[in-house]
Every structure is written in C-alpha cells, then in structure tokens.
Design a protein around this motif. Structure first.
Motif, short mmCIF file in Angstrom:
data_model
loop_
_atom_site.label_atom_id
_atom_site.label_comp_id
_atom_site.label_asym_id
_atom_site.label_seq_id
_atom_site.Cartn_x
_atom_site.Cartn_y
_atom_site.Cartn_z
N GLY A 121 46.52 58.29 15.00
CA GLY A 121 45.18 58.80 15.26
C GLY A 121 44.97 59.29 16.68
O GLY A 121 43.84 59.44 17.12
N ARG A 122 46.05 59.56 17.38
CA ARG A 122 45.94 60.05 18.76
C ARG A 122 46.36 61.51 18.82
O ARG A 122 47.41 61.88 18.32
CB ARG A 122 46.86 59.25 19.69
CG ARG A 122 46.47 57.83 19.90
CD ARG A 122 47.31 57.16 21.00
NE ARG A 122 48.62 57.71 21.20
CZ ARG A 122 49.73 57.28 20.61
NH1 ARG A 122 49.68 56.29 19.76
NH2 ARG A 122 50.89 57.81 20.88
N GLY A 123 45.56 62.33 19.51
CA GLY A 123 45.95 63.71 19.73
C GLY A 123 46.76 63.86 20.99
O GLY A 123 47.61 64.73 21.11
N ASN A 124 46.52 63.00 21.95
CA ASN A 124 47.21 63.04 23.23
C ASN A 124 48.45 62.15 23.15
O ASN A 124 48.35 60.99 22.74
CB ASN A 124 46.26 62.54 24.32
CG ASN A 124 46.82 62.67 25.71
OD1 ASN A 124 47.99 62.99 25.90
ND2 ASN A 124 45.99 62.40 26.70
N PRO A 125 49.60 62.65 23.57
CA PRO A 125 50.81 61.82 23.49
C PRO A 125 50.81 60.64 24.46
O PRO A 125 51.49 59.65 24.24
CB PRO A 125 51.94 62.80 23.82
CG PRO A 125 51.31 63.90 24.57
CD PRO A 125 49.89 63.99 24.06
N VAL A 126 50.05 60.73 25.54
CA VAL A 126 50.03 59.67 26.55
C VAL A 126 49.22 58.49 26.01
O VAL A 126 48.11 58.65 25.52
CB VAL A 126 49.44 60.18 27.88
CG1 VAL A 126 49.35 59.06 28.90
CG2 VAL A 126 50.28 61.33 28.42
N ILE A 127 49.79 57.30 26.11
CA ILE A 127 49.14 56.08 25.64
C ILE A 127 48.62 55.33 26.87
O ILE A 127 49.38 55.08 27.81
CB ILE A 127 50.12 55.19 24.86
CG1 ILE A 127 50.75 55.97 23.70
CG2 ILE A 127 49.41 53.95 24.32
CD1 ILE A 127 51.92 55.24 23.05
N VAL A 128 47.35 54.96 26.84
CA VAL A 128 46.74 54.26 27.96
C VAL A 128 46.16 52.95 27.45
O VAL A 128 45.45 52.92 26.44
CB VAL A 128 45.63 55.12 28.62
CG1 VAL A 128 44.99 54.35 29.78
CG2 VAL A 128 46.18 56.45 29.08
N TYR A 129 46.44 51.87 28.16
CA TYR A 129 45.86 50.57 27.86
C TYR A 129 45.58 49.88 29.18
O TYR A 129 46.50 49.50 29.91
CB TYR A 129 46.81 49.74 27.00
CG TYR A 129 46.19 48.46 26.51
CD1 TYR A 129 45.32 48.48 25.41
CD2 TYR A 129 46.42 47.25 27.14
CE1 TYR A 129 44.74 47.30 24.96
CE2 TYR A 129 45.83 46.08 26.69
CZ TYR A 129 45.00 46.11 25.60
OH TYR A 129 44.41 44.97 25.16
N GLY A 130 44.30 49.76 29.51
CA GLY A 130 43.93 49.21 30.81
C GLY A 130 44.49 50.10 31.91
O GLY A 130 44.33 51.31 31.89
N GLY A 131 45.19 49.50 32.85
CA GLY A 131 45.79 50.26 33.94
C GLY A 131 47.19 50.74 33.64
O GLY A 131 47.85 51.33 34.51
N LEU A 132 47.66 50.50 32.44
CA LEU A 132 49.03 50.87 32.06
C LEU A 132 49.02 52.19 31.30
O LEU A 132 48.25 52.37 30.36
CB LEU A 132 49.62 49.76 31.18
CG LEU A 132 51.08 49.87 30.78
CD1 LEU A 132 51.99 49.90 31.99
CD2 LEU A 132 51.45 48.70 29.89
#
Length: 170
Positions: A121-132
């Motif tokens: 369900g993500r269009g953007n390949p970059v995965i962000v979780y908190g500061g990571l």
C-alpha cells in the motif's frame, strides 16, 4: 522478503537468483511446475517469479490453480512468450505483472520492488518509521538523517521488519 523463482532454464534461473540475492532478497529456485506447487504449500513467499514454459506443469496452469485456491500471492510472469495475447492471458488469469525475455536485470528488480510497494500500500519506495529511513532502491538507510552502514543481510532483515511495523515475523 522471500521470493519463489520458478524457472527451468539453468543459465537464466541462476543469473536471476544470484542477482536477486545480491539485492538482499531470499530466493528459493525451483525448475518445474510440480516443484513450485509443493513449495507454495508452505506459504512463506512474498512474491513468485514465474516462467510459463515449464516441465511437468505449465506456468499458466499453476497460476490458474493458485488463483482458484484463493491465493493472492503476487506473481510476476517472466517468459519468452511475447505476443499481446500471451500478455493479456497471463494478466487476466491473475499475474500482477508480465516481463518478456530477454530483459535487463534492473528492470526485473524495479518490477519486483513496484509489486511489493503496491502490495504494502505504499507508492513511495522509501520506508520511514520514526527517525529511521530505508531506501530499498539505493540500499541506503539513515537514522535521524545520519547514514547507517548495514550488511546485505541486516538490510534485508530491517526491510522485512519495517514493511510490517509491530508484526511478529519468523
């Protein structure tokens, strides 16, 4: 992420397996439709890369059976069958994408990444979780903006964990 590669050609299968493993993916390779059917029984795969011209059970037959069983495993067909009719048939039976041989490995890798992004369900390949932050395309990760050096195995593990935050993974 764990892939099932179903390809009967030794040279093509070996190259695909080697290239995909180098991107940090776990790849199990089988060489015929019956072996693929058995491998799919354990339900551990995130994606199947499927050739159509297979011994013992054809790729379209395998895909049809998979969809009739209600299995929604993403499937990327990679085949030499290049007519519009072949592509339409594969996609209409239930493939998520269709790639014609010969192909550039970078295109294969991009299609695998695109299928998995859509799946999550993500269009953007970059995965962000908190500061990571994790970029599966460039294989770079940062923590609060600072680069984090990871081995291929560490990157693959972090990618799997970040894809489903809070889930328990085996």
């Amino acid at each position: 992420m764990r892939l099932l590669l179903v390809e009967d050609d030794q040279m093509i299968g070996g190259s695909m397996q080697h290239g995909l493993k180098n991107t940090g993916l776990a790849v199990d390779w089988v060489r015929d439709g019956k072996s693929a059917e058995l491998a799919l029984g354990n339900g551990v795969y995130d994606l199947m890369i499927l050739d159509l011209g297979l011994p013992h059970k054809g790729g379209l037959e395998l895909l049809t059976q998979l969809r009739q069983q209600g299995n929604d495993l993403p499937v990327l067909i990679v085949t030499a069958r290049d007519t519009v009719e072949d592509k339409v048939a594969g996609l209409n039976i239930g493939a998520d994408d269709y790639l014609v041989k010969p192909f550039d490995f970078n295109e294969l890798n991009a299609r695998v990444n695109a299928i998995m992004r859509r799946r999550s369900g993500r269009g953007n390949p970059v995965i962000v979780y908190g500061g990571l932050t994790l970029d599966p395309i460039t294989h770079q990760s940062t923590l609060h903006g600072q680069p984090v050096g990871l081995s291929a195995k560490e990157f693959a593990l972090l990618r799997a964990l970040m894809a489903v935050p809070g889930a328990v993974l085996s």
